[in-house]
Write a protein that holds these residues in place. Structure first.
Motif, PDB file in Angstrom:
ATOM      1  N   PRO A 100      -2.776  -2.060   8.716  1.00  0.00           N
ATOM      2  CA  PRO A 100      -2.833  -1.394   7.284  1.00  0.00           C
ATOM      3  C   PRO A 100      -2.616  -2.417   6.282  1.00  0.00           C
ATOM      4  O   PRO A 100      -3.094  -1.943   5.099  1.00  0.00           O
ATOM      5  CB  PRO A 100      -1.949  -0.159   7.516  1.00  0.00           C
ATOM      6  N   LEU A 101      -1.690  -3.322   6.244  1.00  0.00           N
ATOM      7  CA  LEU A 101      -1.202  -4.025   5.121  1.00  0.00           C
ATOM      8  C   LEU A 101      -2.527  -4.551   4.204  1.00  0.00           C
ATOM      9  O   LEU A 101      -2.422  -4.440   3.052  1.00  0.00           O
ATOM     10  CB  LEU A 101      -0.347  -5.315   5.680  1.00  0.00           C
ATOM     11  N   PRO A 102      -3.364  -5.253   4.952  1.00  0.00           N
ATOM     12  CA  PRO A 102      -4.435  -5.795   4.211  1.00  0.00           C
ATOM     13  C   PRO A 102      -5.249  -4.888   3.537  1.00  0.00           C
ATOM     14  O   PRO A 102      -5.908  -4.882   2.409  1.00  0.00           O
ATOM     15  CB  PRO A 102      -5.441  -6.811   5.402  1.00  0.00           C
ATOM     16  N   ARG A 103      -5.466  -3.453   4.379  1.00  0.00           N
ATOM     17  CA  ARG A 103      -6.152  -2.548   3.904  1.00  0.00           C
ATOM     18  C   ARG A 103      -5.323  -2.083   2.427  1.00  0.00           C
ATOM     19  O   ARG A 103      -5.869  -1.088   1.568  1.00  0.00           O
ATOM     20  CB  ARG A 103      -6.545  -1.536   4.588  1.00  0.00           C
ATOM     21  N   LEU A 104      -3.958  -1.887   2.382  1.00  0.00           N
ATOM     22  CA  LEU A 104      -3.202  -1.547   1.420  1.00  0.00           C
ATOM     23  C   LEU A 104      -3.042  -2.453   0.063  1.00  0.00           C
ATOM     24  O   LEU A 104      -2.882  -2.057  -0.949  1.00  0.00           O
ATOM     25  CB  LEU A 104      -1.697  -1.066   1.696  1.00  0.00           C
ATOM     26  N   ILE A 105      -3.169  -3.777   0.512  1.00  0.00           N
ATOM     27  CA  ILE A 105      -3.277  -4.881  -0.604  1.00  0.00           C
ATOM     28  C   ILE A 105      -4.613  -4.912  -1.257  1.00  0.00           C
ATOM     29  O   ILE A 105      -4.637  -5.337  -2.490  1.00  0.00           O
ATOM     30  CB  ILE A 105      -2.831  -6.091  -0.048  1.00  0.00           C
ATOM     31  N   ALA A 106      -5.649  -4.459  -0.456  1.00  0.00           N
ATOM     32  CA  ALA A 106      -6.999  -4.881  -0.977  1.00  0.00           C
ATOM     33  C   ALA A 106      -7.342  -3.962  -2.315  1.00  0.00           C
ATOM     34  O   ALA A 106      -7.736  -4.611  -3.430  1.00  0.00           O
ATOM     35  CB  ALA A 106      -8.185  -4.568  -0.143  1.00  0.00           C
ATOM     36  N   PRO A 107      -6.735  -2.696  -2.660  1.00  0.00           N
ATOM     37  CA  PRO A 107      -7.007  -1.911  -3.950  1.00  0.00           C
ATOM     38  C   PRO A 107      -6.279  -2.727  -4.975  1.00  0.00           C
ATOM     39  O   PRO A 107      -6.903  -2.629  -6.158  1.00  0.00           O
ATOM     40  CB  PRO A 107      -6.299  -0.725  -3.375  1.00  0.00           C
ATOM     41  N   VAL A 108      -5.296  -3.204  -4.849  1.00  0.00           N
ATOM     42  CA  VAL A 108      -4.632  -3.989  -5.875  1.00  0.00           C
ATOM     43  C   VAL A 108      -5.362  -5.267  -6.538  1.00  0.00           C
ATOM     44  O   VAL A 108      -5.554  -5.668  -7.345  1.00  0.00           O
ATOM     45  CB  VAL A 108      -3.105  -4.415  -5.327  1.00  0.00           C
ATOM     46  N   ALA A 109      -5.730  -5.919  -5.351  1.00  0.00           N
ATOM     47  CA  ALA A 109      -6.529  -7.078  -5.429  1.00  0.00           C
ATOM     48  C   ALA A 109      -7.766  -6.966  -6.243  1.00  0.00           C
ATOM     49  O   ALA A 109      -8.109  -7.549  -7.317  1.00  0.00           O
ATOM     50  CB  ALA A 109      -6.561  -8.117  -4.408  1.00  0.00           C
ATOM     51  N   TYR A 110      -8.520  -6.160  -5.744  1.00  0.00           N
ATOM     52  CA  TYR A 110      -9.714  -5.741  -6.083  1.00  0.00           C
ATOM     53  C   TYR A 110      -9.687  -5.038  -7.563  1.00  0.00           C
ATOM     54  O   TYR A 110     -10.519  -5.399  -8.518  1.00  0.00           O
ATOM     55  CB  TYR A 110     -10.826  -4.916  -5.252  1.00  0.00           C
ATOM     56  N   GLY A 111      -8.521  -4.335  -7.698  1.00  0.00           N
ATOM     57  CA  GLY A 111      -8.291  -3.724  -9.003  1.00  0.00           C
ATOM     58  C   GLY A 111      -8.355  -4.453  -9.918  1.00  0.00           C
ATOM     59  O   GLY A 111      -8.858  -4.267 -11.130  1.00  0.00           O
ATOM     60  N   PHE A 114     -11.464  -6.515 -11.092  1.00  0.00           N
ATOM     61  CA  PHE A 114     -12.559  -5.800 -11.542  1.00  0.00           C
ATOM     62  C   PHE A 114     -12.232  -5.197 -12.956  1.00  0.00           C
ATOM     63  O   PHE A 114     -13.029  -4.910 -13.625  1.00  0.00           O
ATOM     64  CB  PHE A 114     -13.268  -4.802 -10.608  1.00  0.00           C
ATOM     65  N   ILE A 115     -10.871  -4.812 -13.155  1.00  0.00           N
ATOM     66  CA  ILE A 115     -10.546  -4.272 -14.483  1.00  0.00           C
ATOM     67  C   ILE A 115     -10.746  -5.217 -15.393  1.00  0.00           C
ATOM     68  O   ILE A 115     -10.943  -5.070 -16.516  1.00  0.00           O
ATOM     69  CB  ILE A 115      -9.252  -3.571 -14.322  1.00  0.00           C
ATOM     70  N   LEU A 116     -10.172  -6.561 -15.045  1.00  0.00           N
ATOM     71  CA  LEU A 116     -10.136  -7.724 -15.814  1.00  0.00           C
ATOM     72  C   LEU A 116     -11.906  -8.075 -16.244  1.00  0.00           C
ATOM     73  O   LEU A 116     -12.001  -8.319 -17.358  1.00  0.00           O
ATOM     74  CB  LEU A 116      -9.517  -8.952 -15.395  1.00  0.00           C
ATOM     75  N   ILE A 133     -14.488   0.336  -7.276  1.00  0.00           N
ATOM     76  CA  ILE A 133     -14.494  -0.807  -6.270  1.00  0.00           C
ATOM     77  C   ILE A 133     -13.089  -0.927  -5.779  1.00  0.00           C
ATOM     78  O   ILE A 133     -12.826  -1.063  -4.379  1.00  0.00           O
ATOM     79  CB  ILE A 133     -14.933  -1.849  -7.226  1.00  0.00           C
ATOM     80  N   ALA A 134     -12.016  -0.558  -6.577  1.00  0.00           N
ATOM     81  CA  ALA A 134     -10.548  -0.880  -5.944  1.00  0.00           C
ATOM     82  C   ALA A 134     -10.348   0.164  -5.025  1.00  0.00           C
ATOM     83  O   ALA A 134      -9.630  -0.081  -4.049  1.00  0.00           O
ATOM     84  CB  ALA A 134      -9.862  -0.613  -7.209  1.00  0.00           C
ATOM     85  N   VAL A 135     -10.609   1.615  -5.433  1.00  0.00           N
ATOM     86  CA  VAL A 135     -10.364   2.456  -4.486  1.00  0.00           C
ATOM     87  C   VAL A 135     -11.264   2.207  -3.074  1.00  0.00           C
ATOM     88  O   VAL A 135     -10.790   2.414  -2.055  1.00  0.00           O
ATOM     89  CB  VAL A 135     -10.967   3.747  -5.004  1.00  0.00           C
ATOM     90  N   LEU A 136     -12.515   1.952  -3.051  1.00  0.00           N
ATOM     91  CA  LEU A 136     -13.245   1.804  -1.929  1.00  0.00           C
ATOM     92  C   LEU A 136     -12.663   0.521  -1.078  1.00  0.00           C
ATOM     93  O   LEU A 136     -12.770   0.578   0.282  1.00  0.00           O
ATOM     94  CB  LEU A 136     -14.574   1.349  -2.158  1.00  0.00           C
TER      95      LEU A 136
END
Length: 192
Positions: A100-111, A114-116, A133-136
């Motif tokens: 689960p850790l990579p899938r929990l880190i992904a929203p932060v990274a993509y967020g 893409f917000i920037l 995109i961050a949520v998906l």
């Protein structure tokens, strides 16, 4: 599988009621939503494999379809639906993912990325698109979301070229969420 289909149907019905309440004059958009939801339900019933994918992705699809129709109709993305999707994604990552850790880190990274990008593009990429995109990425992880974005970019590029050929206008704004949804579906079948 029956409970998954019932959950999907309940979320699809809730999405339909949401669109009917928010956009009572957009009957064609609601019809498109119902058709897309039924098609995804059939695809889920035929291709769902519990070993390779998780139910959270299929349960998220009606919410994603609701957001896609709303973006196509009103050029907005509901934060309430995004929060519900994020909660489902985190729950799905904790319950269904082998790691689960990579899938929990992904929203932060993509967020962050893409917000920037949304802020730097000054409206070229909407903030709702960036948040979606961050949520998906909570459902798809780092690499799966990259595949979904690649497919979405190709779809949006093809759509842009068709609109450009028809209108000869470089300033036409196109919603990106429907392309993100199609890219997410394509990436899902790569994951199966």
């Amino acid at each position: 599988m029956l409970t998954g289909l019932l959950g999907y149907a309940a979320l699809a019905a809730a999405g339909g009621l949401y669109l009917k309440k928010r956009y009572p004059d957009r009957k064609r958009a609601r019809i498109a939503y119902v058709c897309a939801s039924l098609a995804l339900m059939i695809l889920g019933a035929v291709f769902y494999r519990p070993v390779r994918t998780n139910a959270g992705v299929w349960l998220m699809m009606p919410l994603l379809t609701t957001v896609a129709v709303e973006d196509a109709v009103a050029r907005r993305v509901s934060n309430r639906i995004l929060i519900a999707m994020l909660a489902l994604g985190v729950l799905s990552a904790l319950v269904c993912a082998e790691e689960p850790l990579p899938r929990l880190i992904a929203p932060v990274a993509y967020g962050l990325i893409f917000i920037l990008l949304s802020l730097a593009s000054k409206g070229g990429l909407g903030m709702g698109d960036a948040k979606l995109i961050a949520v998906l990425s909570a459902f798809y992880g780092l690499t799966g979301m990259f595949s979904a974005l690649f497919a979405a970019s190709l779809i949006e590029c093809a759509l842009s070229l068709m609109v450009l050929a028809r209108t000869k206008n470089l300033r036409t704004e196109l919603p990106f969420v429907p392309a993100i949804e199609l890219g997410a579906i394509i990436a899902l079948f790569w994951m199966i």
